[in-house]
Design a protein around this motif. Sequence first.
Motif, PDB file in Angstrom:
ATOM      1  N   ALA A  52      10.308  24.462   8.033  1.00 61.76           N
ATOM      2  CA  ALA A  52      10.857  25.583   8.804  1.00 61.76           C
ATOM      3  C   ALA A  52      10.599  25.400  10.292  1.00 61.76           C
ATOM      4  O   ALA A  52      11.467  25.685  11.134  1.00 61.76           O
ATOM      5  N   ALA A  53       9.413  24.899  10.628  1.00 61.12           N
ATOM      6  CA  ALA A  53       9.094  24.653  12.039  1.00 61.12           C
ATOM      7  C   ALA A  53      10.028  23.600  12.631  1.00 61.12           C
ATOM      8  O   ALA A  53      10.532  23.752  13.752  1.00 61.12           O
ATOM      9  N   GLY A  54      10.278  22.544  11.869  1.00 58.10           N
ATOM     10  CA  GLY A  54      11.177  21.497  12.337  1.00 58.10           C
ATOM     11  C   GLY A  54      12.595  21.990  12.530  1.00 58.10           C
ATOM     12  O   GLY A  54      13.333  21.485  13.384  1.00 58.10           O
ATOM     13  N   ASN A  55      12.968  22.988  11.748  1.00 59.18           N
ATOM     14  CA  ASN A  55      14.318  23.557  11.862  1.00 59.18           C
ATOM     15  C   ASN A  55      14.424  24.636  12.939  1.00 59.18           C
ATOM     16  O   ASN A  55      15.529  25.067  13.272  1.00 59.18           O
ATOM     17  N   ALA A  72       4.633  17.349   8.899  1.00 61.84           N
ATOM     18  CA  ALA A  72       4.283  17.575  10.303  1.00 61.84           C
ATOM     19  C   ALA A  72       4.965  16.526  11.181  1.00 61.84           C
ATOM     20  O   ALA A  72       5.462  16.827  12.275  1.00 61.84           O
ATOM     21  N   ILE A  73       5.005  15.312  10.690  1.00 59.96           N
ATOM     22  CA  ILE A  73       5.682  14.232  11.420  1.00 59.96           C
ATOM     23  C   ILE A  73       7.163  14.536  11.546  1.00 59.96           C
ATOM     24  O   ILE A  73       7.757  14.403  12.625  1.00 59.96           O
ATOM     25  N   TRP A  74       7.764  14.951  10.440  1.00 59.53           N
ATOM     26  CA  TRP A  74       9.197  15.250  10.474  1.00 59.53           C
ATOM     27  C   TRP A  74       9.493  16.385  11.443  1.00 59.53           C
ATOM     28  O   TRP A  74      10.460  16.335  12.214  1.00 59.53           O
ATOM     29  N   ALA A  75       8.663  17.425  11.414  1.00 59.85           N
ATOM     30  CA  ALA A  75       8.865  18.562  12.311  1.00 59.85           C
ATOM     31  C   ALA A  75       8.775  18.119  13.768  1.00 59.85           C
ATOM     32  O   ALA A  75       9.619  18.496  14.600  1.00 59.85           O
ATOM     33  N   LEU A  76       7.790  17.298  14.078  1.00 59.08           N
ATOM     34  CA  LEU A  76       7.626  16.838  15.454  1.00 59.08           C
ATOM     35  C   LEU A  76       8.760  15.921  15.882  1.00 59.08           C
ATOM     36  O   LEU A  76       9.155  15.903  17.055  1.00 59.08           O
ATOM     37  N   SER A  77       9.314  15.165  14.939  1.00 62.22           N
ATOM     38  CA  SER A  77      10.443  14.289  15.277  1.00 62.22           C
ATOM     39  C   SER A  77      11.651  15.102  15.719  1.00 62.22           C
ATOM     40  O   SER A  77      12.522  14.594  16.430  1.00 62.22           O
ATOM     41  N   ARG A  78      11.706  16.366  15.309  1.00 65.66           N
ATOM     42  CA  ARG A  78      12.816  17.232  15.686  1.00 65.66           C
ATOM     43  C   ARG A  78      12.506  18.117  16.894  1.00 65.66           C
ATOM     44  O   ARG A  78      13.423  18.586  17.570  1.00 65.66           O
ATOM     45  N   LEU A  79      11.226  18.332  17.139  1.00 66.03           N
ATOM     46  CA  LEU A  79      10.840  19.237  18.220  1.00 66.03           C
ATOM     47  C   LEU A  79      10.500  18.517  19.525  1.00 66.03           C
ATOM     48  O   LEU A  79      10.630  19.104  20.611  1.00 66.03           O
ATOM     49  N   LEU A  80      10.026  17.281  19.418  1.00 64.42           N
ATOM     50  CA  LEU A  80       9.591  16.551  20.606  1.00 64.42           C
ATOM     51  C   LEU A  80      10.715  15.698  21.189  1.00 64.42           C
ATOM     52  O   LEU A  80      11.582  15.217  20.447  1.00 64.42           O
ATOM     53  N   PRO A  81      10.684  15.465  22.492  1.00 66.63           N
ATOM     54  CA  PRO A  81      11.595  14.465  23.080  1.00 66.63           C
ATOM     55  C   PRO A  81      11.329  13.108  22.457  1.00 66.63           C
ATOM     56  O   PRO A  81      10.200  12.804  22.030  1.00 66.63           O
ATOM     57  N   ALA A  90       7.780   8.937  20.128  1.00 69.66           N
ATOM     58  CA  ALA A  90       7.505   7.507  19.975  1.00 69.66           C
ATOM     59  C   ALA A  90       6.075   7.183  20.376  1.00 69.66           C
ATOM     60  O   ALA A  90       5.395   6.356  19.737  1.00 69.66           O
ATOM     61  N   GLU A  91       5.605   7.828  21.417  1.00 66.25           N
ATOM     62  CA  GLU A  91       4.217   7.624  21.858  1.00 66.25           C
ATOM     63  C   GLU A  91       3.242   8.123  20.797  1.00 66.25           C
ATOM     64  O   GLU A  91       2.210   7.493  20.523  1.00 66.25           O
ATOM     65  N   LEU A  92       3.576   9.256  20.203  1.00 66.32           N
ATOM     66  CA  LEU A  92       2.739   9.814  19.140  1.00 66.32           C
ATOM     67  C   LEU A  92       2.709   8.880  17.936  1.00 66.32           C
ATOM     68  O   LEU A  92       1.646   8.638  17.337  1.00 66.32           O
ATOM     69  N   ARG A  93       3.852   8.337  17.570  1.00 70.16           N
ATOM     70  CA  ARG A  93       3.943   7.401  16.451  1.00 70.16           C
ATOM     71  C   ARG A  93       3.100   6.158  16.709  1.00 70.16           C
ATOM     72  O   ARG A  93       2.391   5.678  15.812  1.00 70.16           O
ATOM     73  N   GLU A  94       3.154   5.660  17.906  1.00 71.26           N
ATOM     74  CA  GLU A  94       2.385   4.454  18.254  1.00 71.26           C
ATOM     75  C   GLU A  94       0.896   4.681  18.089  1.00 71.26           C
ATOM     76  O   GLU A  94       0.151   3.766  17.701  1.00 71.26           O
ATOM     77  N   GLY A  95       0.458   5.904  18.340  1.00 72.95           N
ATOM     78  CA  GLY A  95      -0.961   6.187  18.234  1.00 72.95           C
ATOM     79  C   GLY A  95      -1.430   6.467  16.820  1.00 72.95           C
ATOM     80  O   GLY A  95      -2.605   6.259  16.507  1.00 72.95           O
ATOM     81  N   HIS A  96      -0.545   6.903  15.946  1.00 72.94           N
ATOM     82  CA  HIS A  96      -0.959   7.327  14.605  1.00 72.94           C
ATOM     83  C   HIS A  96      -0.519   6.405  13.470  1.00 72.94           C
ATOM     84  O   HIS A  96      -1.211   6.314  12.458  1.00 72.94           O
ATOM     85  N   LEU A  97       0.611   5.761  13.593  1.00 75.31           N
ATOM     86  CA  LEU A  97       1.128   4.943  12.495  1.00 75.31           C
ATOM     87  C   LEU A  97       0.174   3.848  12.049  1.00 75.31           C
ATOM     88  O   LEU A  97      -0.017   3.661  10.833  1.00 75.31           O
ATOM     89  N   PRO A  98      -0.462   3.105  12.973  1.00 70.85           N
ATOM     90  CA  PRO A  98      -1.345   2.018  12.519  1.00 70.85           C
ATOM     91  C   PRO A  98      -2.483   2.477  11.608  1.00 70.85           C
ATOM     92  O   PRO A  98      -2.941   1.722  10.742  1.00 70.85           O
ATOM     93  N   GLY A  99      -2.945   3.710  11.773  1.00 65.29           N
ATOM     94  CA  GLY A  99      -4.074   4.184  10.980  1.00 65.29           C
ATOM     95  C   GLY A  99      -3.680   4.945   9.728  1.00 65.29           C
ATOM     96  O   GLY A  99      -4.551   5.423   8.994  1.00 65.29           O
ATOM     97  N   GLU A 100      -2.380   5.042   9.445  1.00 61.31           N
ATOM     98  CA  GLU A 100      -1.917   5.785   8.278  1.00 61.31           C
ATOM     99  C   GLU A 100      -1.813   4.873   7.054  1.00 61.31           C
ATOM    100  O   GLU A 100      -1.078   3.879   7.061  1.00 61.31           O
ATOM    101  N   THR A 128       8.427   6.095  10.346  1.00 60.73           N
ATOM    102  CA  THR A 128       9.414   5.046  10.641  1.00 60.73           C
ATOM    103  C   THR A 128      10.858   5.496  10.463  1.00 60.73           C
ATOM    104  O   THR A 128      11.769   4.808  10.939  1.00 60.73           O
ATOM    105  N   MET A 129      11.085   6.647   9.785  1.00 60.49           N
ATOM    106  CA  MET A 129      12.461   7.115   9.573  1.00 60.49           C
ATOM    107  C   MET A 129      13.168   7.385  10.880  1.00 60.49           C
ATOM    108  O   MET A 129      14.398   7.240  10.972  1.00 60.49           O
ATOM    109  N   SER A 130      12.443   7.802  11.881  1.00 61.78           N
ATOM    110  CA  SER A 130      13.076   8.195  13.141  1.00 61.78           C
ATOM    111  C   SER A 130      13.107   7.079  14.177  1.00 61.78           C
ATOM    112  O   SER A 130      13.503   7.283  15.314  1.00 61.78           O
ATOM    113  N   GLU A 131      12.703   5.869  13.782  1.00 59.16           N
ATOM    114  CA  GLU A 131      12.727   4.755  14.737  1.00 59.16           C
ATOM    115  C   GLU A 131      14.166   4.337  15.040  1.00 59.16           C
ATOM    116  O   GLU A 131      15.053   4.414  14.198  1.00 59.16           O
TER     117      GLU A 131
END
Length: 384
Positions: free
Chosen positions: A319-322, A347-356, A361-371, A381-384
């Motif tokens: 709902a937040a993403g929408n 949360a990732i999906w919601a942010l992919s819709r709410l953030l520029p 992309a900066e957020l993904r770079e910081g979190h993806l390696p540790g997931e 990676t869906m939004s790359e």
Amino acid sequence: MPPEQADPSSEKKRASLTAFIRKEAEAQGFELCRVTRPEAIPEAPARLSAYIEAGYHGTMEWMPETRERRSDPRVLWNDVRSIVMFGMNYGPDLDPRYLQGKPDKGAISVYARNRDYHDVMKGRLKEIATRFAARAGADVKVFVDTAPVMEKPLAASAGLGWQGKHTNLVSRDYGSWLFLGSLFTTADLEVDAPEIDHCGSCRACLDACPTNAFPAPYKIDARRCISYLTIEHKGNIDPALRAAFGNRIYGCDDCLSACPWNKFAREARAMKLQARADLIEPDLSFLLSLDDPTFRSFFSGSPVKRIGRNRFVRNCLIAAGNSGLRDLIPACRTLIGDTAPEVRGMAIWALSRLLPEAEFAELREGHLPGEAEAEVRREWTMSE
């Protein structure tokens, strides 16, 4: 006495017991009380099998597991002679679809805004059953969506209404807003006539579905139904369906709300279930902040509690993403570090819709390696 002649004393007893249980039902706040026989739904086994074979039940494995008992009430209880079906009106004061115009709120299905109806109805049915058993000298069992009972076909055969094209029960008096319960008994009662289908050429309920969950009139594919997906389905939601959820965070009332028969609904009695004021238009920002203890406390006595905090917050993040509301970004950012994978993923999906795009992309770079979770990594990676 010839077998074709009715025993006057038996007829009198049957009429007396039927009148008694109807009076008890009215005293307990049930708007409808009708009687049918256990053999009144002979088409049910074939319909249920077709539904399951088509895969429309999704992951609700309890349906195929209880298929035989669900198909025929006599398999569930061989001694049953009469089935009393009860209906309780829970119609809302307003069409709940108005909430789709308030993206900062969470839309909770009308039935879940009250105290859990299973508890309310079962308590009242047990009181009726106790008094009826004493009067009739018969055995009784009561069910409220907690046993393999095909309540809607039985309710239709008892004359409470008919199964509409949205597969739910429709009443000429209460529209699509009825809770159903049943009392099985060894007593012989007067049987009511079944209701006929009054849907005609109308397809308002089918056209109202946000996710096109009806492959045909009178058929529903749970795998596309928002009610199923927000309540029964575990894990991530199909990305292709998320945008259609809007702010629906627990269930969906669109097909029920669209039914034209709702306009003929009578005023509810004084014993009508009252919606909790804080569940009619709850703030998404608050709901996103719920940890497990707070979730359990806030939804105490509500059916929402049964799905658990993680699944519920997952729904709120969709709902937040929408919503398009940047005010919800901080809460979503906090939840990408949640311990539950389904929460992190949404949360990732919601942010992919709410953030520029650059900020995400900066957020993904910081979190993806540790997931470590594959499903969560896929959301990054869906939004790359």
